[in-house]
Scaffold this motif. Structure first.
Motif, mmCIF file in Angstrom:
data_model
loop_
_atom_site.group_PDB
_atom_site.id
_atom_site.type_symbol
_atom_site.label_atom_id
_atom_site.label_comp_id
_atom_site.label_asym_id
_atom_site.label_seq_id
_atom_site.Cartn_x
_atom_site.Cartn_y
_atom_site.Cartn_z
ATOM 1 N N GLY A 100 1.323 -1.486 0.224
ATOM 2 C CA GLY A 100 -0.217 0.054 -0.308
ATOM 3 C C GLY A 100 0.573 1.434 0.076
ATOM 4 O O GLY A 100 2.023 1.078 0.084
ATOM 5 N N LEU A 101 0.095 2.473 0.254
ATOM 6 C CA LEU A 101 0.967 3.357 0.233
ATOM 7 C C LEU A 101 0.868 4.344 1.813
ATOM 8 O O LEU A 101 -0.036 4.165 2.671
ATOM 9 N N ASN A 102 1.865 5.030 1.856
ATOM 10 C CA ASN A 102 1.376 6.081 3.128
ATOM 11 C C ASN A 102 1.473 7.131 3.126
ATOM 12 O O ASN A 102 2.299 7.828 1.112
ATOM 13 N N LEU A 103 0.955 8.078 3.637
ATOM 14 C CA LEU A 103 0.228 9.646 3.336
ATOM 15 C C LEU A 103 0.585 9.646 4.886
ATOM 16 O O LEU A 103 -0.169 9.375 5.833
ATOM 17 N N GLY A 104 1.348 11.596 5.367
ATOM 18 C CA GLY A 104 1.114 11.550 6.302
ATOM 19 C C GLY A 104 1.833 13.314 6.581
ATOM 20 O O GLY A 104 2.540 13.499 5.763
#
Length: 159
Positions: free
Chosen positions: A114-118
């Protein structure tokens, strides 16, 4: 789609290791809370400076068992660091993740990409020690998770 994520993860890690000796590096630990597993966890991380304000971070996080299951994840994230004050910085983050969720009651586990955003903020306690607070959301099929982290790193350079 899975093959593309694996190729992208390998490319990020491969490129990062080629740049790791050019800039500042840091190694550290995280105390975490994951919303999907509803549990605390511990993590280890390694950061490397790519450009003056751009750095990469590789991390491994383990969440302690709760309600019959536990999780771990491996992350490759990029931070773009904004200096706010002399010792205080903030950064958005984006990257890739591999998440594994295991069930204690049955011999079953799920592994997803998956992807990480933050984003996060950090404070330089000394020239070599930094503490940080970070929030990220891992967008992963069937096991999305918000993660809060409190961490510390030791900065160093390889001559």
């Amino acid at each position: 789609m899975k093959k593309m994520l694996v190729i992208a993860l390998v490319a990020v890690v491969g490129c990062a290791s080629a740049w790791a000796q050019k800039g500042q590096m840091a190694a550290g630990v995280n105390l975490l809370y994951g919303s999907e597993v509803n549990s605390v966890g511990l993590g280890a991380k390694f950061q490397y400076g790519i450009l003056e304000r751009l750095r990469g971070e590789a991390s491994f996080n383990y969440y302690f068992p709760n309600n019959g299951f536990h999780m771990w994840d491996i992350n490759a994230n990029a931070h773009y660091v904004f200096p706010i004050a002399e010792k205080f910085k903030a950064y958005p983050l984006a990257g890739l993740t591999v998440v594994n969720k295991s069930y204690s009651d049955i011999d079953d586990s799920i592994t997803r990409f998956g992807l990480n955003l933050g984003g996060g903020c950090e404070y330089d306690v000394t020239p070599n020690i930094t503490v940080n607070f970070e929030f990220k959301y891992s967008i992963v099929s069937t096991i999305d998770q918000a993660v809060l982290g409190l961490g510390a790193v030791y900065k160093f350079r390889i001559p």
